[in-house]
Design a protein around this motif. Structure first.
Motif: not given
Length: 268
Positions: A120-121, A123-124, A126, A130, A133, A246
């Protein structure tokens, strides 16, 4: 509250003296009720493990703010000791490594999944595109899961030294998982955490060199209690560095972590 004395402050809350035997953690307005409840639940679970942690006593609003009440621990952070006792730095790091091993010796399947939290971290973040990630998460998916207690933010500022005991605080990021992931985060914080860019280039390079040496010493101290291969640890470094991005970090630390990820990725 006792003179409204602030004894600590971070990105999520202020810690103040509440009574002679208690402190209150007053959360900032942007922190959700779910996160406060999560911390309360996690601390209750960790308390039952027998690890040296401050007892969380109750949760309720104080002065219109969400709050948790903890048993008051009269101690000094390990960060303060490292600063005031530089000649004992290696001794303190050795002690810290043994403490982290004692955490990893325990297992608790009722804690959140380390894998889920890290994914989750990542994926967040910035600062990563992509494709980066997806590549890093693929690497994460290939790593072995675990059931050990992992603190999730084990560093000198979260260790209190008292006259009678050593206490570990701030368990809101605790998970059940692989100890190598927890160790990797500690090593990254020892190398890059809290660095300031308002210094001369020579001082900055010197600090980075010293930090790298201290992280290497810490890693060696950890292996005295828990044997592992360098490869097993190194496989965790990129996912953990990516997950740390993140967080609300200083720009200089984010730049160093991005450089670290880039170099490690090319090396692999």
């Amino acid at each position: 509250m006792e003179h409204n004395q602030i004894i600590g402050e971070g990105s999520t809350a202020q810690v103040m003296i509440f009574s002679p035997t208690e402190v209150v953690k007053l959360f900032h307005d942007h922190i959700s009720d779910d996160l406060v409840e999560h911390e309360y639940t996690i601390n209750k679970i960790i308390l039952r493990s027998g690890l040296p942690v401050p007892e969380v006593r109750w949760s309720k609003p104080i002065s219109g703010k969400r709050a948790l009440i903890y048993r008051r621990v009269e101690g000094t952070t390990l960060t303060s000791l490292l600063s005031s006792q530089p000649k004992k730095t290696l001794h303190h790091l050795k002690r810290m490594a043994a403490l982290q091993v004692s955490v990893h010796d325990k297992k608790l399947s009722t804690l959140p999944s380390q894998f889920g939290v890290l994914k989750q971290k990542i994926m967040s973040v910035k600062e990563l595109n992509e494709n980066d990630k997806k590549r890093i998460i693929k690497e994460l998916e290939e790593l072995p899961l675990g059931k050990c207690i992992c603190h999730g933010d084990f560093h000198p500022d979260n260790i209190l030294i008292t006259k009678d005991e050593t206490v570990i605080i701030d368990w809101c990021d605790a998970t059940s998982g692989n100890p190598m992931a927890d160790l990797a985060r500690t090593l990254l914080i020892l190398r890059y955490g809290g660095l300031k860019d308002r210094t001369s280039f020579l001082n900055f390079i010197t600090i980075l060199y010293v930090r790298k040496f201290l992280a290497m010493y810490y890693r060696k101290s950890y292996t005295r209690h828990y044997q592992f291969s360098s490869k097993a640890l190194n496989r965790w470094m990129i996912p953990i560095a990516a997950a740390r991005l993140s967080e609300n970090l200083p720009d200089i630390e984010k730049k160093l972590l991005l450089s670290f990820i880039s170099k490690k990725s090319k090396g692999s």
